[in-house]
Design a protein around this motif. Structure first.
Motif, PDB file in Angstrom:
ATOM      1  N   UNK A   7      -0.084   0.593  11.669  1.00 23.98           N
ATOM      2  CA  UNK A   7       0.653  -0.859  11.657  1.00 23.98           C
ATOM      3  C   UNK A   7      -0.241  -2.219  12.430  1.00 23.98           C
TER       4      UNK A   7
ATOM      5  N   UNK B 277       1.084  -1.477  -0.297  1.00 24.70           N
ATOM      6  CA  UNK B 277      -0.294   0.068  -0.360  1.00 24.70           C
ATOM      7  C   UNK B 277       1.254   1.423   0.009  1.00 24.70           C
ATOM      8  N   UNK B 278       2.047   0.956   0.562  1.00 27.46           N
ATOM      9  CA  UNK B 278       3.212   2.648   0.432  1.00 27.46           C
ATOM     10  C   UNK B 278       4.089   2.307  -1.030  1.00 27.46           C
TER      11      UNK B 278
ATOM     12  N   UNK C 171      -3.552   3.185   3.123  1.00 27.84           N
ATOM     13  CA  UNK C 171      -4.315   1.705   3.249  1.00 27.84           C
ATOM     14  C   UNK C 171      -5.669   2.751   2.383  1.00 27.84           C
TER      15      UNK C 171
ATOM     16  N   UNK D 106      -9.378  -1.379   0.148  1.00 30.74           N
ATOM     17  CA  UNK D 106      -8.014  -0.933  -0.094  1.00 30.74           C
ATOM     18  C   UNK D 106      -7.815   0.628  -0.999  1.00 30.74           C
ATOM     19  N   UNK D 107      -8.425   1.908  -0.963  1.00 33.55           N
ATOM     20  CA  UNK D 107      -8.388   3.282  -0.860  1.00 33.55           C
ATOM     21  C   UNK D 107      -9.579   3.401  -2.671  1.00 33.55           C
ATOM     22  N   UNK D 108      -9.850   3.014  -2.820  1.00 32.87           N
ATOM     23  CA  UNK D 108     -10.264   2.357  -4.344  1.00 32.87           C
ATOM     24  C   UNK D 108     -11.676   2.705  -4.734  1.00 32.87           C
TER      25      UNK D 108
ATOM     26  N   UNK E  67      -2.263  -0.265   6.784  1.00 26.79           N
ATOM     27  CA  UNK E  67      -1.031   1.051   6.372  1.00 26.79           C
ATOM     28  C   UNK E  67      -1.203   2.251   6.081  1.00 26.79           C
ATOM     29  N   UNK E  68      -0.267   3.261   6.037  1.00 28.17           N
ATOM     30  CA  UNK E  68      -0.261   4.606   5.457  1.00 28.17           C
ATOM     31  C   UNK E  68      -1.077   4.636   4.171  1.00 28.17           C
TER      32      UNK E  68
ATOM     33  N   UNK F  97      -2.507   9.161   2.512  1.00 28.22           N
ATOM     34  CA  UNK F  97      -1.892   8.877   3.192  1.00 28.22           C
ATOM     35  C   UNK F  97      -1.645   9.506   4.756  1.00 28.22           C
TER      36      UNK F  97
END
Lengths: 165, 422
Positions: free
Chosen positions: B275, A18-19, B386, B362-364, B383-384, B390
């Protein structure tokens, strides 16, 4: 490619897909995606990296989603190899399948940002040019070596399917 | 020396009598799944170049779940490509906007105990809940499977995960798996198969068990598996599928190690932003204000998850300044929630019901986070970036914890709202 030389870009443990390639870029093609590679962890990386440079990561590099564009984008940005203490398993498979050698090296943590590496991918030997110190990558099983020798899974499939007909 | 369940499945699929950890072999896949994001749009051009079709259209499941509903023309194009592929190769098990692939593989029982299932997504592991060996791969691996029905596997070591006791009221499989991940670390099961067993597992339904196999992806595992027992057999019988219990690991199988946990000692926990192995008790999470609460994804929006949220939300309202969004994991989950009254409770509390699909996870999809937003989510990863910007933050928790946080405006121990002694 058996010998690689390049400058080190150092990353930590658990670098997530993801990063490496944030989800919002997945809609595009690989060249567009490569412009944003590692953006989630080091903005501007795509402009900073030079052809032939090497990524060095910690444990579990490439954890997260199955997106194959993660190793492809790193490759497309010009990176010649990834060395890490360990790899997330799908990322590891994806590297092999796209013909990008994943070097699993338990002592990768000792390598520093900005150093230059001389890598013999066949022997699995990684030498820091500045210090002369050598590190060793774990040997890949023969069956995986076959895929890499063909240049990835797709070229291997071409050989096999072509051979059958 | 016997074999673990995972070793038995791989040996059978590879045509061998015996396999041992670290063997590498080519295997025949029993069923495969690919979706709109990592699927035809990525591998179809290569398939054409190879000059072959789909090895067995009846063994390939295709689900459009990432880009549904199309929010822009690019997404619509991806969905069109997916449909064109399905038509060209005569794929009958195709589902668009009907649910998340991993949820549908289980709901529709496209896998059976003892099968080798490979899916083109990291959360394909979810299906291991029905006693199959479920493995996630990327697009070129899927190209190879779609073209030939075969793939290569390195035989993983198996870790036995024994969960004794029973989960207390207000504590869920999500709390259990986050607790395990918090202790073992996000690479604690790297390359391994986790085989679940014990009293607590026997007492869980298939949906709750599937949270464990789903989040084996978050501990680095190749797969998570629950050997088929009476609960599995009954679940499949409800779908007109008649199977015996098992297969199971041999008595003298060699496990790398055993992780033992006492379910009765587990408390509601959350993973802190960025995390998913940074896990703390929900009661100790502090009171950072939230702007969003999200109940969604294959991990946390099945019917049972929506019902848990409703237990908390009944007679309550979402706090001002918090937007609670619910994206059911399947149409079947939404239908059941409508029939049982759960959907009404969620809406009365102020929830915004979204379309089924992978959504914001998933940020989609729709519902992504902007800079500065703080979200608590029933999903699996934080996660950053995601779920969007960000500069947003995502906490992970159970449906109880997300619903309770939505009401309080910050993370709380959800048992406070369930009238359970803490």
């Amino acid at each position: 490619m058996t010998i690689i030389e390049g400058k080190v870009w150092k990353f930590g443990d658990n670098v997530d897909t993801d990063v490496i390639v944030p989800g919002k870029y997945l809609i595009g093609d690989i060249d567009e995606i490569a412009e944003h590679v590692m953006e989630g962890i080091r903005p501007g990386f795509a402009e900073l990296v030079n052809k032939g440079d090497v990524l060095v990561g910690g444990k579990n590099f490439g954890t997260g989603s199955s997106r194959e564009v993660a190793p492809r984008a790193i490759q497309a940005a010009g990176v010649s190899a990834i060395v890490a203490e360990s790899f997330a398993r799908i990322f590891f498979r994806n590297c092999i399948n796209v013909g990008f050698v994943p070097l699993e090296c338990p002592t990768a943590g000792e390598i520093e940002e900005g150093q230059h590496l001389h890598i013999d991918t066949v022997a699995g030997e990684i030498t820091v040019i500045e210090t002369g110190i050598s590190h060793h990558a774990l040997k890949l099983p023969t069956e995986i070596g076959e895929i890499l020798e063909a240049g990835g899974l797709e070229p291997l499939l071409k050989l096999r399917i072509g051979g059958r007909t | 020396m016997g074999m673990t369940l995972a070793e038995k499945i791989i040996a059978r699929a590879g045509g061998r009598d015996v396999v041992r950890p670290d063997d590498v072999l080519w295997v025949e896949v029993d069923v495969a799944m690919t979706h709109d994001s990592s699927g035809p749009r990525r591998f179809w051009p290569s398939l054409r170049e190879l000059g072959v079709g789909v090895w067995n259209p009846e063994k390939l499941v295709i689900v459009a779940d990432h880009y549904v509903p199309a929010a822009d023309v690019g997404s619509a194009r991806i969905l069109q490509t997916t449909r064109e592929f399905v038509k060209e190769y005569g794929i009958t098990r195709f589902h668009e906007a009907e649910g998340i692939s991993h949820t549908l593989m289980v709901e529709k029982a496209y896998v059976r105990p003892g099968m080798l299932y490979v899916g083109g997504d990291s959360h394909s592991l979810t299906a291991g809940v029905l006693g199959c060996l479920a493995i996630g791969v990327g697009s070129t691996d899927m190209l190879g499977i779609v073209a030939t029905g075969r793939t290569w596997l390195r035989v993983p070591k198996t870790i036995r995960v024994l969960i004794d006791g029973g989960l207390p009221t207000g504590v869920t499989a999500k709390d259990l798996i986050l607790t395990i991940i918090g202790e073992q670390g996000m690479d604690g099961g790297l390359y391994r198969v986790l085989e679940f067993g014990g009293e607590a597992i026997a007492g869980m339904d298939i949906e709750e068990r599937s949270v464990l196999t789903n989040m084996c992806a978050e501990i680095g595992a190749k797969s998570g598996i629950v050997p088929a027992d009476a609960t599995t057999v009954a679940y499949l019988a409800d779908r007109d599928i008649d199977v015996p219990t098992g297969p199971v690991s041999d008595q003298d199988a060699v496990f790398e190690t055993t992780w033992g946990y006492d379910a009765s000692a587990v408390v509601p926990v959350v993973a802190r932003p960025h995390k998913h192995d940074d896990v703390v008790a929900a009661a100790d999470a502090g009171e950072a204000p939230l702007s969003r609460a999200y109940i969604g994804a294959c991990t946390g929006a099945k019917y049972g998850d929506l019902a848990m949220a409703a237990e908390v939300l009944a007679g309550r309202k979402v706090a001002p300044g918090v937007l609670l969004q619910v994206a059911p994991a399947s149409r079947a989950a939404l239908r059941q929630a409508m029939e049982s009254g759960v959907a009404q409770i969620l809406m009365d509390a102020g929830a915004h019901i979204l379309s089924t699909g992978c959504g914001a996870c998933p940020g989609i999809g729709t519902g992504v986070l902007g800079p500065g937003e703080v979200c608590i989510s029933t999903t699996s990863r934080n996660a950053r970036g995601r779920m969007g910007s960000p500069d947003s933050e995502v906490w992970l928790g159970s449906p109880y914890s997300v619903a309770a946080a939505a009401v309080a405006g910050h993370v709380v121990d959800p048992r406070e709202m369930l009238a359970v002694p803490v």
